[in-house]
Structure formats: C-alpha cells, structure tokens
Design a protein around this motif. Structure first.
Motif, PDB file in Angstrom:
ATOM      1  N   HIS A 277     -22.257  25.504 -26.788  1.00 16.92           N
ATOM      2  CA  HIS A 277     -23.242  24.891 -25.900  1.00 16.92           C
ATOM      3  C   HIS A 277     -23.591  23.489 -26.386  1.00 16.92           C
ATOM      4  N   HIS A 278     -23.858  23.342 -27.675  1.00 16.97           N
ATOM      5  CA  HIS A 278     -24.182  22.030 -28.231  1.00 16.97           C
ATOM      6  C   HIS A 278     -23.004  21.062 -28.057  1.00 16.97           C
ATOM      7  N   SER A 279     -21.804  21.546 -28.293  1.00 19.47           N
ATOM      8  CA  SER A 279     -20.616  20.689 -28.182  1.00 19.47           C
ATOM      9  C   SER A 279     -20.518  20.076 -26.792  1.00 19.47           C
ATOM     10  N   GLU A 280     -20.845  20.888 -25.781  1.00 13.99           N
ATOM     11  CA  GLU A 280     -20.760  20.350 -24.415  1.00 13.99           C
ATOM     12  C   GLU A 280     -21.881  19.352 -24.129  1.00 13.99           C
ATOM     13  N   THR A 281     -22.996  19.446 -24.839  1.00 11.06           N
ATOM     14  CA  THR A 281     -24.047  18.441 -24.634  1.00 11.06           C
ATOM     15  C   THR A 281     -23.626  17.085 -25.204  1.00 11.06           C
ATOM     16  N   LEU A 282     -22.566  17.052 -26.017  1.00 12.07           N
ATOM     17  CA  LEU A 282     -22.045  15.786 -26.543  1.00 12.07           C
ATOM     18  C   LEU A 282     -21.202  15.066 -25.492  1.00 12.07           C
ATOM     19  N   LEU A 283     -20.953  15.762 -24.381  1.00  9.91           N
ATOM     20  CA  LEU A 283     -20.194  15.190 -23.269  1.00  9.91           C
ATOM     21  C   LEU A 283     -21.144  14.703 -22.176  1.00  9.91           C
ATOM     22  N   ASP A 284     -20.716  13.707 -21.404  1.00 10.62           N
ATOM     23  CA  ASP A 284     -21.451  13.367 -20.188  1.00 10.62           C
ATOM     24  C   ASP A 284     -21.457  14.604 -19.296  1.00 10.62           C
ATOM     25  N   GLU A 285     -22.523  14.785 -18.533  1.00  3.83           N
ATOM     26  CA  GLU A 285     -22.727  16.026 -17.783  1.00  3.83           C
ATOM     27  C   GLU A 285     -21.548  16.391 -16.875  1.00  3.83           C
ATOM     28  N   LYS A 286     -20.906  15.400 -16.291  1.00  2.38           N
ATOM     29  CA  LYS A 286     -19.814  15.705 -15.350  1.00  2.38           C
ATOM     30  C   LYS A 286     -18.602  16.339 -16.032  1.00  2.38           C
ATOM     31  N   TYR A 287     -18.550  16.222 -17.355  1.00  2.96           N
ATOM     32  CA  TYR A 287     -17.409  16.781 -18.080  1.00  2.96           C
ATOM     33  C   TYR A 287     -17.709  18.155 -18.695  1.00  2.96           C
ATOM     34  N   ARG A 288     -18.907  18.660 -18.484  1.00  2.00           N
ATOM     35  CA  ARG A 288     -19.266  19.964 -19.050  1.00  2.00           C
ATOM     36  C   ARG A 288     -18.753  21.091 -18.153  1.00  2.00           C
ATOM     37  N   ALA A 289     -18.088  22.060 -18.766  1.00  2.00           N
ATOM     38  CA  ALA A 289     -17.498  23.161 -17.995  1.00  2.00           C
ATOM     39  C   ALA A 289     -18.522  24.247 -17.671  1.00  2.00           C
ATOM     40  N   TYR A 290     -19.585  24.312 -18.479  1.00  2.00           N
ATOM     41  CA  TYR A 290     -20.563  25.394 -18.313  1.00  2.00           C
ATOM     42  C   TYR A 290     -21.965  24.810 -18.193  1.00  2.00           C
ATOM     43  N   SER A 291     -22.693  25.272 -17.173  1.00  2.00           N
ATOM     44  CA  SER A 291     -24.039  24.754 -16.901  1.00  2.00           C
ATOM     45  C   SER A 291     -25.084  25.439 -17.786  1.00  2.00           C
ATOM     46  N   GLU A 292     -26.281  24.861 -17.801  1.00  2.00           N
ATOM     47  CA  GLU A 292     -27.390  25.489 -18.525  1.00  2.00           C
ATOM     48  C   GLU A 292     -27.679  26.877 -17.949  1.00  2.00           C
ATOM     49  N   LYS A 293     -27.521  27.011 -16.641  1.00  2.00           N
ATOM     50  CA  LYS A 293     -27.742  28.304 -15.982  1.00  2.00           C
ATOM     51  C   LYS A 293     -26.742  29.333 -16.499  1.00  2.00           C
ATOM     52  N   TYR A 294     -25.499  28.915 -16.713  1.00  2.00           N
ATOM     53  CA  TYR A 294     -24.461  29.797 -17.245  1.00  2.00           C
ATOM     54  C   TYR A 294     -24.874  30.334 -18.613  1.00  2.00           C
ATOM     55  N   TRP A 295     -25.277  29.429 -19.508  1.00  4.24           N
ATOM     56  CA  TRP A 295     -25.633  29.847 -20.859  1.00  4.24           C
ATOM     57  C   TRP A 295     -26.868  30.740 -20.850  1.00  4.24           C
ATOM     58  N   ASP A 296     -27.814  30.425 -19.990  1.00  5.81           N
ATOM     59  CA  ASP A 296     -29.063  31.179 -19.945  1.00  5.81           C
ATOM     60  C   ASP A 296     -28.839  32.627 -19.515  1.00  5.81           C
ATOM     61  N   LYS A 297     -27.785  32.874 -18.745  1.00  6.94           N
ATOM     62  CA  LYS A 297     -27.506  34.226 -18.246  1.00  6.94           C
ATOM     63  C   LYS A 297     -26.687  35.057 -19.224  1.00  6.94           C
ATOM     64  N   LYS A 298     -26.140  34.427 -20.238  1.00  7.29           N
ATOM     65  CA  LYS A 298     -25.265  35.134 -21.171  1.00  7.29           C
ATOM     66  C   LYS A 298     -26.071  36.001 -22.148  1.00  7.29           C
ATOM     67  N   THR A 299     -25.429  37.064 -22.617  1.00  2.00           N
ATOM     68  CA  THR A 299     -26.036  37.921 -23.640  1.00  2.00           C
ATOM     69  C   THR A 299     -25.645  37.393 -25.007  1.00  2.00           C
ATOM     70  N   PHE A 300     -26.631  36.866 -25.715  1.00  2.03           N
ATOM     71  CA  PHE A 300     -26.365  36.324 -27.044  1.00  2.03           C
ATOM     72  C   PHE A 300     -26.635  37.373 -28.110  1.00  2.03           C
ATOM     73  N   ALA A 301     -25.852  37.302 -29.159  1.00  2.00           N
ATOM     74  CA  ALA A 301     -26.115  38.121 -30.336  1.00  2.00           C
ATOM     75  C   ALA A 301     -27.457  37.693 -30.921  1.00  2.00           C
ATOM     76  N   PRO A 302     -28.037  38.512 -31.770  1.00  2.00           N
ATOM     77  CA  PRO A 302     -29.365  38.195 -32.287  1.00  2.00           C
ATOM     78  C   PRO A 302     -29.427  36.936 -33.149  1.00  2.00           C
ATOM     79  N   SER A 303     -30.643  36.459 -33.328  1.00  2.00           N
ATOM     80  CA  SER A 303     -30.940  35.537 -34.402  1.00  2.00           C
ATOM     81  C   SER A 303     -31.384  36.398 -35.588  1.00  2.00           C
ATOM     82  N   SER A 304     -31.860  35.772 -36.633  1.00  2.00           N
ATOM     83  CA  SER A 304     -32.298  36.532 -37.805  1.00  2.00           C
ATOM     84  C   SER A 304     -33.419  35.791 -38.517  1.00  2.00           C
TER      85      SER A 304
END
Length: 486
Positions: A277-304
């Motif tokens: 996710h961070h790597s794609e924020t290093l790109l101009d928005e038009k070059y990002r393959a995944y939107s913020e909405k995409y990441w927000d819907k994903k099931t992430f492993a825990p933090s600690s």
C-alpha cells in the motif's frame, strides 16, 4: 542482458530477490529507510541483551534450505541451528499446561493422555497435513499468482473440498477437548486469519509445527538476515541504509527511477519489498493499481503489542516459546477480526531465547519477548502499552507461580505507531495480508504492476503470503517474473 535494478526495502523478500537477480547477472542496489537492514526482522541490542524485534519462530527449515541451495550453499554455511526440545509450551491455567515435544510420536502420546483416542487421530491428521504440505510448500507456493489455473493440478483437484471448508470445523470434528483444539488451531494464526476463515487445505501448517519442528538460529532470527546480506554482498549486491524512498518516477507509463532525499536514482527495473500500500502511494494516483477502498476492504493480519524485557534473574517454569491461552480464545479473535478493539483479556505469547542461546543475555539474566496480537489500526498510546504490560505480567506471575516484576532491568515496547513509523505498514499491521480463501494466490495483489511497466512488488502483502518462509519464496517468484519479462 544486464539490467540495473533498484529494490526498495531490505526485508526477507527484498534480500531474497536481490540475491536471485544478482545471480542472474543484474546490477542490483537495495535501498533501506532504516539504519539497519532486515525490515521487520531487525534486532534490538541493549545492556548486553539481544532481541529479535520481529519474527522469533523458525519454521519450515526446508524452505530456508531450498533458498540457500539455489546458490550452492546451506544454512549451516552461515548460521547454526538448534531444534527446540520441547518445541513450546501452552498454558491454560495455574499448573495447567501442555508441553509440545520435538517429535510427533511424543506429541501423539501427550494428546492421548488428554483425550482418549486422540493420539491415533492426530497421527492420521498430521499425515494428511503432510500431504498438503508436499503439495503446497513444495509446489503451489512457488507459482507467481498470475492465473487461477496455477491452483488446478491433479493433486489439488482431489482436495477441492478443502479449499471451501475451514480448518476450525475440521479440527473440531476430530478432537473434542478444548485445549487440543486450541493447540491445533494455533499454527494457522501465522497465516493472519481466524481458523474459521482459513481453508482446510492450510492444515499443512500443522505439519510444519508437529512434523518439522521448531528451530532456533544461534543469536536469533537476525542471523538469517545477516546470512542473506552476506550472500547478497558475495553476489555483488549494493545495500544502502538510511535511504527513505520519496517517490517512484514514472515516464510514459514506465518506471524509470526512485527519489531519495531529493536525488534521482535511475534503473531499468524498480522492485518494492516495502509495504505494498505504501509503495503505491509513492506513485502518482493514476498509476496506482489498487484504491484506498480496495485496501480498506481487505482482511489484514493482526498488528502486535511487543515488549522486549531484560530480567536480572532466570525465569522459571517456562520454555523458550510459551503461549498463554488461559483466557477466551474466541473473544480475543473477535476483538481482532470482527469488532476491532483493544482486547478485554488478551491471549499472549512469551519467548525467552536465552533459555536456548547464551549469547542473547548476560550470564544469569534472561531476555524476554512478550507479544499480544491486536487488530491493526487501533489507537496506540503509552498509557495503553503500560496498562497491557501490567495486565499480562500479572497473569504471567500467577500462571507460572513466580514474582518477576521487581526483576525487570528495562522494558522497551513496539506497537501500531512503530509499525507505521518504521515500516510504513498499512494501519500498523505486523504480518501483512491474511491468507483467507478470497485472498489466496491469484486473488492477492500482483507481483507485477498492472499499470506501470518495469515496476514489481514482493513481500507479505503479495504472493504467496505472510510469514518468513513465504517471504523468501516471494523474492524468488518476483525475480523469476522480472527475468521472464526482461
């Protein structure tokens, strides 16, 4: 043809990719934002104590052997391994614990003493899990997640139902004792999802646990990072620390360079092993393959929430690895995945590497690592860290029947805010993207950018998934993809 390749990040996947790409004759430079390499697997040294900041479990030794053998090497060329005996211990209450031996025969005997008939059931279950391991870890995970057809083999066709069932139901059908169920559900937590959301096929993690055992590299997991660094340098890789990437430069739809401290570093290929996710924020928005909405819907492993503690004495009644399951497993899981919040009563894990390794603590003292799994994205404050440390240490003292609070020399902590600050981790997750059915193989974010030519990704948010062995494999997969497309 030799390519100039810039790699962002220096975790397991980045270092693995760097080694493979350099071996193929490319000019490879790794750029790491922190002072030391290793990504999440860095090391903390303080007052004669040494702690692994990140991973502490060495599982699937065959994956490490396969990695080094690709370069004509063996792990033993770089570090010394000890098989832990016992592998670990699980506490359920005062004087109520189960010790997991370093071999299946003894583990079956232990199960039998707890639930009549469970020894034979376990032996059969682990044999089936071994078959899944042979299919998954020796074959499927070495496929790049480009097409759903990668999962279609004669072997997987026979197991199609295991992709739609879940491991929690499977275990509960075979074993009735709650302690045995929780012990068998524990390994899949490394995949980052609840057992009830983890496909049955992932029972191969139980073979990794009971079949292959738990190991410890002398001086800790960071020894593996140092081994990979040495191999990379032997292959001609250049590694630059204190190099935080500010931007990925794209011209006419092609990745051309990275910007570090305002300076441009051009390359033919850009590979990011940093948080996807961070790597794609290093790109101009038009070059990002995944939107913020995409990441927000994903099931992430825990933090600690992690604590690194130096004790002025040896700690009793615990093993190198100890799990504390004396509270409601399901309630804590719900606090992580269903209704994210700080858990009322957290399960926790404690590691005392100085039980095995004299090099990680001064003589007569003990190095302790404590971990509480948390939902990513939670508010993280010093007050909460202190409160939860007191909570688990009080329980630890009660369960192991000893006083340790007054023996603490120092305590360092690491939590959500640190994962974000040090690793640019999405919502402060610790382990990446969970391996649920809808986030497996070709359904994970791609190794190759869908929008930018010559831009690639590796690590635990892409293929094959979270964990150290999968990260090594991810580095190999992306290197093969790069060479195929170059």
């Amino acid at each position: 043809m030799t390519k100039k390749i810039n790699i962002i990040g220096s975790g397991f996947s980045s270092l693995a990719a760097a080694c493979y790409l350099a071996k193929a004759g490319n000019e490879v430079t790794v750029y790491e934002k922190n002072e030391t390499i290793g990504g999440r697997a860095r090391q903390l040294k303080k007052d004669g104590f040494t702690f692994d900041i990140g991973p502490t479990w060495y599982w699937m030794p065959d994956v490490f052997e396969r990695f080094f053998s690709d370069f004509g090497k063996k792990p033993s060329d770089y570090y010394e391994l000890t098989k832990l005996s016992p592998a670990y211990q699980v506490y359920f209450g005062i004087n109520d614990f189960v010790t997991i031996a370093d071999n299946l025969s003894e583990i079956c005997n232990t199960f039998e003493t707890i639930e009549k008939g469970s020894g034979k059931k376990l032996d059969k279950f682990i044999k089936e899990a071994q078959n899944n391991y042979d299919i998954a870890i020796k074959d499927l995970v070495y496929r790049p997640g480009v097409s759903p057809m990668e999962l279609v083999t004669l072997e997987t066709a026979k197991k199609i139902n295991q992709f739609f069932g879940n491991i929690s139901k499977d275990i509960r059908r075979k074993f009735k004792n709650k302690k045995l169920v929780q012990i068998l559900e524990f390994p899949v937590l490394f995949l980052g999802a609840k057992p009830s959301d983890t496909p049955s096929f992932y029972s191969f993690m139980n073979f990794a646990d009971f079949g292959l055992g738990t190991w410890h590299p002398k001086n800790g997991m960071y020894s593996v990072i140092l081994a990979m660094e040495k191999l990379a340098l032997e292959l001609g890789v250049s590694i630059q620390t204190n190099s935080s990437v500010e931007k990925i430069v794209v011209e006419n739809g092609t990745a051309k360079a990275i910007i570090i401290n305002g300076e441009k570093f051009e390359a033919d290929i850009i590979l990011s092993g940093a948080d996807y996710h961070h790597s794609e924020t290093l790109l101009d928005e038009k070059y990002r393959a995944y939107s913020e909405k995409y990441w927000d819907k994903k099931t992430f492993a825990p933090s600690s929430l992690l604590f690194y503690v130096g004790f002025d004495k040896k700690i009793q009644n615990v093993e190198h690895h100890s799990l504390f399951f004396d509270v409601d497993f399901d309630a804590h899981a719900s606090d992580i995945y269903d209704f994210p919040k700080w858990p009322d009563e957290p399960l926790f894990y404690a590691s005392f590497p100085s039980k095995t390794d004299d090099n990680v603590a001064p003589n007569g003292k003990e190095a302790g690592i404590f971990l509480i799994p948390l939902a990513p994205g939670l508010k993280d404050t010093e007050f909460l860290r202190d409160r939860y440390f007191d909570k688990i240490i009080s329980r630890f003292e009660k369960l192991t029947q000893q006083e340790i609070k007054n023996s603490i020399i120092f305590r360092e902590s690491f939590c959500v805010n640190d994962f974000i600050k040090d690793y640019n981790s999405y919502k402060g997750n610790a382990y990446g993207l969970a391996n649920t059915l809808l986030q497996t193989a070709f359904l994970r974010p791609k190794l190759k950018s869908k929008k930018v030519k010559n831009l690639y990704f590796t690590g635990q948010l892409t293929v094959p998934g979270p964990g150290v062995p999968p990260s090594l494999i991810s580095g190999k997969l992306v290197s093969e993809l790069i060479q195929k497309n170059s």
